[in-house]
Design an enzyme around this catalytic site. Structure first.
Site, PDB file in Angstrom:
ATOM      1  N   TRP A  29     -66.598  -8.829   1.937  1.00 29.24           N
ATOM      2  CA  TRP A  29     -67.144  -9.736   0.930  1.00 29.24           C
ATOM      3  C   TRP A  29     -66.932  -9.175  -0.478  1.00 29.24           C
ATOM      4  CZ3 TRP A  29     -68.791  -9.253   5.812  1.00 29.24           C
ATOM      5  CH2 TRP A  29     -69.129 -10.404   6.524  1.00 29.24           C
ATOM      6  N   CYS A  43     -68.002 -15.367   7.189  1.00 26.80           N
ATOM      7  CA  CYS A  43     -68.727 -15.998   8.299  1.00 26.80           C
ATOM      8  C   CYS A  43     -67.965 -17.141   8.944  1.00 26.80           C
ATOM      9  CB  CYS A  43     -70.118 -16.429   7.850  1.00 26.80           C
ATOM     10  SG  CYS A  43     -70.175 -17.880   6.764  1.00 26.80           S
ATOM     11  N   HIS A  65     -74.384 -20.409   5.954  1.00 24.78           N
ATOM     12  CA  HIS A  65     -73.935 -19.419   6.925  1.00 24.78           C
ATOM     13  C   HIS A  65     -73.457 -20.149   8.172  1.00 24.78           C
ATOM     14  CE1 HIS A  65     -73.379 -15.917   9.286  1.00 24.78           C
ATOM     15  NE2 HIS A  65     -74.425 -16.105  10.067  1.00 24.78           N
ATOM     16  N   ASP A  96     -73.524 -15.616  17.229  1.00 20.71           N
ATOM     17  CA  ASP A  96     -73.104 -15.352  15.855  1.00 20.71           C
ATOM     18  C   ASP A  96     -72.315 -14.049  15.821  1.00 20.71           C
ATOM     19  OD1 ASP A  96     -72.780 -15.067  13.144  1.00 20.71           O
ATOM     20  OD2 ASP A  96     -74.883 -15.346  12.626  1.00 20.71           O
ATOM     21  N   TYR A 102     -71.383 -16.185  -1.875  1.00 20.99           N
ATOM     22  CA  TYR A 102     -72.083 -17.230  -1.120  1.00 20.99           C
ATOM     23  C   TYR A 102     -73.193 -16.659  -0.250  1.00 20.99           C
ATOM     24  CZ  TYR A 102     -69.975 -16.241   3.462  1.00 20.99           C
ATOM     25  OH  TYR A 102     -69.609 -15.658   4.659  1.00 20.99           O
TER      26      TYR A 102
END
Length: 729
Positions: free
Chosen positions: A284, A319, A378, A401, A562
């Site tokens: 990120w 993600c 997400h 996830d 984000y």
């Protein structure tokens, strides 16, 4: 430091078990073409006994097996079938088969050291009585030398690639076919079979969640949802083998590969590379020099193939990349799967159901002390399966996830967790339900910090987190809102009982007595803001009393990832004014593009925190507002007759909307059944300049097909385009 070569070798199975752990589908041991009974006394005379001349797997796309098993879309020449459902093979013998004196079986093996008790060696005898739930076979037809055989894998069979032999029993031993990889059989999960644990009894949903190889991922902000097309590509060449490699690389025991719960849990760890050299490296940071920016990918195929071919994690993902690759994995193996987006998703790592925002005594935001983060959105996955490992009633859709956020049982993974259990606050059932419950149910708690360091809660926002949970609608490119599957409406008795149940299982929730409301504040932007444009942030205040009120308001504008993490503050402004009795007043805060344009990160999102006080300390006002900047779209134009194997062209067009050069620009173009991924690089695109790129291709699959394009560079990310055509046979 000791020499590397002097280190002791890794521990083995010797002395602990007779054979090493069986955790590789790729490992194999060839069976002998003749296996004698006892010690042979010279070469046996086998000419009077049945011999196998040919084995026809009926594996072509237009033949019965792949059609009936819904596997005809796989770009794979080998036989692919689904468990719990019969398939056919044709055996040609050296003479007509006589059931009175001839005995043969078909053997299926997977991995090394195959054993009947482990389900890794399965001999199927055609004349044995069929036992429900087990492998079985029967002769459909015997004509001349050809026998047509129907074989039904058990509905709980191991999923993977099996080796197949045909064996004939003789008084001297077993005569069998030579090892031939062309006769390998892939056995997958079967959502069409009522005895399979992934059974999904809706045909439209099976077509969407298993057979659809293109999807839509939702991102942006709850009041301004953006769409991103994604090529899942589960049927593309090499993808099925890549998915089996992922389980091999995880050293997942073959005996566990019959259980979708275990497979999805292993895969949720393996899709990210955090602690096991899995598929995708998460980043990120904004620095993607040594790989592909997460925003530049158009699909999962290149990622999975690169990983399987190199064994090295692929750079980079965030993600939606983790979720999309995971979705490809699920659908490829036959597990119904979908990508889900939670808007304003809390990252609660201490189980207290609250996100803390710290203000000073004047009501001004203190970014240095605010550590919790709320992701603008997400993405995770849901997979459909029964859950025999938890109480009845919690099967169906399960959250998994693969984004590496927190560890679960020592690894970065999450789920599967029952969506029904999360909705009802039954977070005691495995796996990781408390974390997911907090992602959709946490409160935003505003604290006032005193000069002596003490803090007191002053306001709770119970509506900000988990505002919407979205996925793609079945059969069409529209939004399906599934928020009500995760939570009851705020303020209802059912919602209170669900939260009380979660609290009973050790989640904590902050209860405070809020100050009386004397002034209402509303924050909005009148219309969508195109990246590079100025705009007004509109604040509306309404006095709810008959007394005059004095307000001091602070507006902080931040560039955020984000994930809710602040990169930098680009503006700070304070306002002071009065409101007359019952008065409503509007204040416009002008936001100049030159203050934010050179500081943006890839999601191009501005985050405003508006705080203040009324009459020194009568009421603290708080609000957060996210402004996602609008990105231009790519245009894709198709030319030619959309017909199988006929040449066509696709032209991508784009105009630079910014007042500066775009440098080191990449464009990807991809469409399953149309073309493999194409990549084009441009060193520079000046302001207001346009580019045109044309690629020629020949469709390899008929039906509805989509072509997806994505432009990406340091100054402009997620510039997307998609077009749909119908390819005639």
């Amino acid at each position: 430091m000791a020499d590397r070569d002097s280190r002791p070798p890794p521990p083995t199975h010797v002395g602990r078990s007779n054979i090493p752990p069986i955790s590789s589908n790729a490992e194999e041991e060839a069976l002998p073409e003749f296996e004698p009974f006892g010690i042979p006394r010279g070469p046996p005379n086998l000419k009077d006994f049945l011999d196998i001349w040919d084995v026809n797997m009926l594996k072509n796309r237009d033949e019965i097996n792949k059609k009936e098993h819904h596997t005809d879309l796989y770009d794979n020449v080998k036989l692919i079938v689904r468990r719990g459902q019969p398939f056919q093979i044709k055996l040609t013998f050296s003479r007509p088969y006589n059931p009175e004196k001839d005995q043969f079986c078909v053997e299926f093996l997977i991995g090394g050291s195959p054993q009947v008790s482990k389900g890794t060696y399965i001999p199927v005898f055609p004349n044995q009585e069929q036992v429900k739930g087990e492998w079985g076979g029967r002769i459909l037809q015997s004509a001349d030398n050809v026998v047509t055989l129907s074989i039904t894998p058990a509905a709980d069979s191991i999923v993977g690639k099996f080796r197949m032999y045909v064996a004939v029993m003789t008084p001297y031993g077993i005569r069998r076919t030579a090892r031939n990889p062309e006769r390998d059989v892939y056995i997958l999960f079967n959502p069409w079979c009522e005895d399979d644990s992934v059974c999904l009894d809706n045909e439209a949903e099976r077509n969407e969640y298993v057979l659809n190889d293109v999807g839509t991922i939702y991102y942006g902000e709850a009041s301004n949802v953006e769409t991103r097309p994604w090529i899942f590509g589960q049927f593309e060449y090499g993808v099925l083998d890549s998915c089996l490699y992922v389980m091999d690389n995880a050293q997942m025991p073959l005996t566990g590969r019959k259980d979708p719960v275990k497979i999805s849990r292993v895969a949720s760890a393996m899709v990210n590379s955090k602690d096991d050299d899995g598929i995708v490296v998460g980043s990120w940071s904004g620095d993607y020099l040594y790989g592909v920016a997460p925003t530049a990918w158009t699909g999962s195929v290149d990622i999975l193939l690169n990983y399987a071919n190199s064994g090295v994690p692929v750079c980079y993902g965030q993600c939606w990349v983790f979720a999309a690759v995971f979705n490809t994995f699920l659908r490829c193996l036959g597990i119904p799967g979908r990508v889900v987006t939670n808007f304003f998703s809390a990252h609660d790592n201490d189980g207290n159901l609250k996100m803390d925002v710290i203000l000073d005594e004047n009501g001004q935001f203190m970014p240095s002390l605010t550590k919790d983060s709320i992701w603008n959105y997400h993405c995770w996955n849901e997979c459909y399966m029964s859950r025999p490992d938890i109480p009845v009633g919690f099967g169906g859709w399960q959250v998994v996830d693969a984004t590496p956020q927190e560890t679960s049982d020592g690894m970065y993974r999450c789920g599967p967790a029952s969506v029904k259990a999360i909705k009802h606050g039954q977070i005691c059932f495995k796996y990781d339900a408390p974390f997911i419950f907090a992602e959709v149910n946490s409160d935003v708690v505003y604290w006032k910090r005193m000069r002596d360091g003490t803090q007191q809660p002053i306001k709770v926002n119970k509506h900000h987190v988990g505002q919407m949970v979205l996925t793609k609608e079945v059969g069409r490119d529209e939004i399906k809102n599934i928020t009500d599957q995760y939570k009851f409406p705020e303020g209802t008795e059912e919602e209170r009982l669900a939260v009380d149940a979660a609290v009973m299982y050790n989640l904590k929730r902050t209860q405070i007595t809020e100050q009386p409301t004397v002034v209402d504040m509303d924050v909005r932007v009148q219309e969508s803001v195109l990246i590079g444009n100025d705009f007004n942030l509109t604040l509306e205040f309404k006095n709810r009393t008959g007394q005059r009120q004095t307000l001091v308001i602070y507006v902080n504008g931040n560039i955020v990832f984000y994930t809710g993490v602040t990169k930098t503050e680009f503006m700070s402004k304070s306002l002071e004014f009065t409101l007359g009795p019952w008065e409503t007043k509007t204040e416009n805060v002008f936001v100049e593009s030159k203050k934010y344009i050179n500081k943006l990160v890839e999601q191009a999102t501005l985050h405003f925190i508006i705080t203040g006080r009324v009459n020194d300390d009568t009421q603290i006002l708080t609000a957060q507002h996210v402004v996602p900047l609008q990105i231009p779209r790519l245009t894709i134009k198709m030319e030619g007759v959309p017909k199988l194997n006929e040449e066509m062209s696709a032209t991508v067009e784009f105009t630079n909307p910014l007042k500066k050069n775009l440098e080191d620009v990449s464009i990807r173009l991809e469409g399953p059944g149309l073309m493999k991924t194409k990549l084009k690089m441009y060193s520079i695109i000046p302001p207001n300049s346009s580019l045109t790129w044309t690629e020629y291709f020949r469709p390899s699959k008929s039906g509805v097909r989509k072509l997806v394009a994505c432009l990406d560079c340091a100054a402009l990310h997620q510039v997307l385009g998609v077009t749909e055509i119908y390819v005639n046979p």
